[in-house]
Structure formats: C-alpha cells, structure tokens
Design a protein around this motif. Sequence first.
Motif, short mmCIF file in Angstrom:
data_model
loop_
_atom_site.label_atom_id
_atom_site.label_comp_id
_atom_site.label_asym_id
_atom_site.label_seq_id
_atom_site.Cartn_x
_atom_site.Cartn_y
_atom_site.Cartn_z
N VAL A 39 0.84 -1.20 0.00
CA VAL A 39 0.00 0.00 0.00
C VAL A 39 0.87 1.25 0.00
O VAL A 39 0.65 2.20 -0.78
CB VAL A 39 -0.94 -0.01 1.22
N PHE A 40 1.90 1.26 0.84
CA PHE A 40 2.77 2.42 0.91
C PHE A 40 3.66 2.53 -0.32
O PHE A 40 4.00 3.65 -0.73
CB PHE A 40 3.61 2.36 2.19
N ARG A 41 4.04 1.42 -0.90
CA ARG A 41 4.84 1.50 -2.13
C ARG A 41 4.07 2.18 -3.24
O ARG A 41 4.62 3.01 -3.98
CB ARG A 41 5.28 0.10 -2.57
N ARG A 42 2.79 1.86 -3.37
CA ARG A 42 1.98 2.48 -4.42
C ARG A 42 1.82 3.98 -4.16
O ARG A 42 1.94 4.80 -5.07
CB ARG A 42 0.61 1.80 -4.49
N ALA A 43 1.55 4.34 -2.91
CA ALA A 43 1.38 5.76 -2.59
C ALA A 43 2.69 6.53 -2.76
O ALA A 43 2.71 7.65 -3.29
CB ALA A 43 0.85 5.91 -1.17
N ASN A 44 3.80 5.94 -2.33
CA ASN A 44 5.10 6.61 -2.46
C ASN A 44 5.50 6.78 -3.92
O ASN A 44 6.11 7.78 -4.30
CB ASN A 44 6.17 5.83 -1.71
N ALA A 45 5.18 5.80 -4.75
CA ALA A 45 5.49 5.92 -6.18
C ALA A 45 4.71 7.07 -6.80
O ALA A 45 5.23 7.77 -7.69
CB ALA A 45 5.17 4.61 -6.89
N LEU A 46 3.51 7.29 -6.35
CA LEU A 46 2.70 8.38 -6.88
C LEU A 46 3.19 9.74 -6.40
O LEU A 46 3.21 10.72 -7.16
CB LEU A 46 1.23 8.17 -6.49
N LEU A 47 3.60 9.82 -5.14
CA LEU A 47 4.00 11.09 -4.54
C LEU A 47 5.50 11.35 -4.62
O LEU A 47 5.94 12.45 -4.25
CB LEU A 47 3.58 11.11 -3.06
N GLU A 48 6.29 10.35 -5.06
CA GLU A 48 7.76 10.44 -5.10
C GLU A 48 8.30 10.67 -3.69
O GLU A 48 9.17 11.52 -3.47
CB GLU A 48 8.22 11.54 -6.05
N THR A 49 7.79 9.91 -2.74
CA THR A 49 8.21 10.00 -1.34
C THR A 49 8.65 8.62 -0.87
O THR A 49 8.68 7.66 -1.64
CB THR A 49 7.05 10.49 -0.46
N ASN A 50 9.02 8.52 0.39
CA ASN A 50 9.37 7.23 0.99
C ASN A 50 8.82 7.14 2.42
O ASN A 50 9.51 6.75 3.35
CB ASN A 50 10.88 7.00 0.98
N TRP A 51 7.54 7.52 2.57
CA TRP A 51 6.89 7.41 3.87
C TRP A 51 6.73 5.95 4.27
O TRP A 51 6.63 5.07 3.42
CB TRP A 51 5.52 8.09 3.85
N SER A 52 6.66 5.71 5.57
CA SER A 52 6.41 4.37 6.08
C SER A 52 5.34 4.45 7.17
O SER A 52 4.99 5.53 7.63
CB SER A 52 7.69 3.75 6.66
N MET A 53 4.86 3.30 7.57
CA MET A 53 3.84 3.25 8.61
C MET A 53 4.36 3.83 9.92
O MET A 53 3.62 4.44 10.68
CB MET A 53 3.38 1.80 8.80
N HIS A 54 5.65 3.64 10.18
CA HIS A 54 6.20 4.13 11.45
C HIS A 54 6.27 5.65 11.49
O HIS A 54 6.30 6.25 12.57
CB HIS A 54 7.58 3.53 11.69
N ASP A 55 6.31 6.30 10.34
CA ASP A 55 6.28 7.76 10.31
C ASP A 55 4.96 8.28 10.89
O ASP A 55 4.94 9.35 11.50
CB ASP A 55 6.45 8.27 8.88
N LEU A 56 3.89 7.54 10.69
CA LEU A 56 2.60 7.94 11.27
C LEU A 56 2.63 7.85 12.78
O LEU A 56 2.04 8.68 13.48
CB LEU A 56 1.48 7.07 10.70
N ARG A 57 3.30 6.83 13.32
CA ARG A 57 3.44 6.71 14.77
C ARG A 57 4.23 7.89 15.34
O ARG A 57 3.85 8.47 16.35
CB ARG A 57 4.12 5.39 15.13
N HIS A 58 5.34 8.24 14.68
CA HIS A 58 6.12 9.39 15.14
C HIS A 58 5.29 10.67 15.07
O HIS A 58 5.34 11.50 15.99
CB HIS A 58 7.37 9.55 14.26
N THR A 59 4.55 10.84 14.00
CA THR A 59 3.74 12.05 13.85
C THR A 59 2.69 12.15 14.93
O THR A 59 2.50 13.21 15.54
CB THR A 59 3.08 12.07 12.46
N ALA A 60 1.99 11.04 15.20
CA ALA A 60 0.97 11.04 16.25
C ALA A 60 1.59 11.33 17.61
O ALA A 60 1.03 12.10 18.41
CB ALA A 60 0.24 9.70 16.27
N ALA A 61 2.75 10.74 17.89
CA ALA A 61 3.40 10.94 19.19
C ALA A 61 3.84 12.39 19.37
O ALA A 61 3.67 12.96 20.46
CB ALA A 61 4.59 10.00 19.31
N LEU A 62 4.41 13.00 18.34
CA LEU A 62 4.87 14.38 18.46
C LEU A 62 3.68 15.34 18.60
O LEU A 62 3.76 16.32 19.34
CB LEU A 62 5.71 14.76 17.25
N ARG A 63 2.60 15.06 17.91
CA ARG A 63 1.41 15.90 18.07
C ARG A 63 0.90 15.86 19.50
O ARG A 63 0.55 16.89 20.09
CB ARG A 63 0.32 15.44 17.11
#
Length: 413
Positions: free
Chosen positions: A313-337
């Motif tokens: 799922v993330f590979r498809r989204a990253n290919a579209l956005l030219e990014t390299n996000w991962s599921m763990h980035d969401l955990r970091h984002t939630a924790a910092l918020r």
Amino acid sequence: MDEFSRDVRAIRLPSWGRVAANPGVVPWMVFDEQRRAVEPVRRYLIDFVARYNRPGSVRSYAFDLLRWWRWLRVVDVPWNQATSAEGRDFALWLGTTFKVPNAARTVSTVTAGTINPITKKPYLDDRYKPRTIRHSNAVIRSFYTFWIEAGGGPLVNPVPLARSERRRPHAHHNPLDPYRGEGRLRYNPRVPRRRPRQMSDERWNELFAALRSNRDRAIVAFAISNGARASELLGMKGVDVDWGDQLVRVVRKGAQAEQWLPASAEAFIWTRLYQSEGTPLDPQVPLWWTLRRRDHGVGLARQPMNYEALRAVFRRANALLETNWSMHDLRHTAALRMARDKRLSLRDVQTILGHAHLSTTADIYLVEDEEQVIARVQEYLADVKERAALPPASPATGYEASDLDVLFGGERG
C-alpha cells in the motif's frame, strides 16, 4: 590463516543453509544443505522459545545465527572454537560489506542510499546498518552464553564485553543490589541518535489522498490518531472495535498485553465504509482483509492482511508522490502531536504509545521542532539588527554623558 592477517573485505558468504518455518515448538529453524536442523542452533532456539519470546524474534535470531554459521564456514573455524578474533572480524565484515539481495534492484537502483527531497529521509541501501550489527552481536553473544552455561560448548564467548579500562568491574558494587551488565559489547558500533520523523499536515493530506481504498484510509487514520504500530493494528479482530466509545483494542508488541486505545471519529467512519463493501463481519475473525494471488492455480483469494500487503500500500502511494513514507512515520507524527499538546501530560503520551518507561517517551519525543527553533533564531537576529540601528538612548537626568561613555566603553544603546 593467521587471525591478524584476515582480509575481511575479500570474504563473500556462501548461500549455505536456510531459515524456514518449522512445524514443531520452534516456529523457525536454521537448516543445513541436507535440510537437517543445525543442532546447536536448534537447542538454543528451544531455550529461546521457552523464555516466551515471540515468533518474530525467533525468526530474527535464526537469520542472525545462519549468517554467523556461513561466516564460520568461510573462515574454516568450528562453531565451538570461535574466539574474539572471529567476533571482531565478523563485526568488521558487517561494517564493510554489502548485502546480497534475493532479487536484483530495479526501480530502487537509482534512489538507494540517497535522501528523499520531500520527506528528508534516506532510502535504504545494501549496507548493514549499525543497529543490525549491534543486534547480530547481541544474538551471537546470547547463543554462546547459553552454551557456556550448559557446559557443552566453547570456553570463551567470541563477542566479549567492553570492560572499562579505568576501573575494576563492580569495584563499588553494593552487595544489596543485583549485578548488572559490565558495559556494552566490545565490537558494537555507535548508533547516531535519530530524530522522530514528523509529517506535516500538508504531507499527511497528500498521503491520505493517494490511498486507493477505504480499508487503507481506515488503517492510516487509526495510526495517525493514536500511534499504534502496524503489527498491532493488523492483529485486530472485529471484536476489538468499540463503536460506542470509539476505542480499539490492540495487543502491544513488547509486553503482549491488551490495551484499549482511543481513535478519531474519522477512523471509525472509514472503517464502517470499508465494512460496507462486503468485508466479513464476524467479530471473531481478523478485521482487515485483502485479495492476494495464492499458489496452486486458484487465482485471487481473500485472506487476512499482513505486513507485506501493507507495505505494498505504501509502495503504491510513495510511487505516486515520489516519497518514501512508512507506517512508522505515522506513529512518530501522532506521538509528536500529542507530546506538544498542552492538554496531554507526558504520562498520557507514554500510556497511549505503550512505552514501558517514561524515559523512553521523553528521550524520543521531547525534542524541539527544528523549524520553530530556526524561526525563533531568525526573529532574534532581526531584532539584534534593528536594535543596532537605533540611536543611543539619552542619559537620564543627573547623569553626565561623558561619565556613561567611560563606564560603557563609549557604547550606549
């Protein structure tokens, strides 16, 4: 070969043995070329499983021991005769060699080892990272510690401790306290401290818009609202969703304890939309399902979603956005918020993230936002420039200007 003249850069490990699923008590096992279990490793893994370690940890340990076994075959040293020279050279080899992938890189060949300009995250390359080397050293030391204690293996551990050169170990030990470790492992590389990766609201909206199904939107909405790990969310069943109180129950990765976590209303809305598409509603079955192609010619079939499907799922989204996000980035984002919200205490954040110690939460997430720090410093520099341009203030009544010039060195402002 002399132990001090071994050229570790020229060593290439053979494709000897493999790690495969095992139907017995030990879920994963190291097998040799004749498909027989490697006996020393088998006995160690039985003890490892008996200490209630998770199947994922068993698999990870098995792969580290397989790599160590391949190394011993190349240097022609029996496993029970390995010394610190082999442990040292193996650590050096891990730090200089490249991994041999199962399949050649295709799309990722250009980006391997570079930095993504949008996420500011590095792409993985084919080198062993310091954390991997440290984990390998810990596994090998644990393996030999088991055999030394059992009395059926070597006399020395090839991965020694890095004892302090300035004092005797336990020189000031309190006899009422238990003995602790004497230090880190001698051949452990230093690991640079990693800052948590926060996703801006703009980048989050872009990622969410790139998802193609209500199932994917529901999963990432849960992750961004409570910071649950991928394995914890994928392990949910229908009975683990409390629609009335908007809670979800997960099994924590470390302690394997059940915990109810709050989640945003949007996450439950996307979950209901996902279930309306014909997903099994049995509360005792897994919540997340996917269509995957099975072997034996049966074509596409519905099966519980696993981590590899989520990575796709993330590979498809990253290919579209030219990014390299991962599921763990969401955990970091939630924790910092949560950590930067004045309505939540650090203890609240620790509880939601499932950290065993408050210091873990503080060390990782009590950090300053670099963009905010830069903005404050820029304001400070602009203020200094403005004050320097102002004319000197007139002396108050009763003070001579010449006396103030002598006192302040001719500079008043």
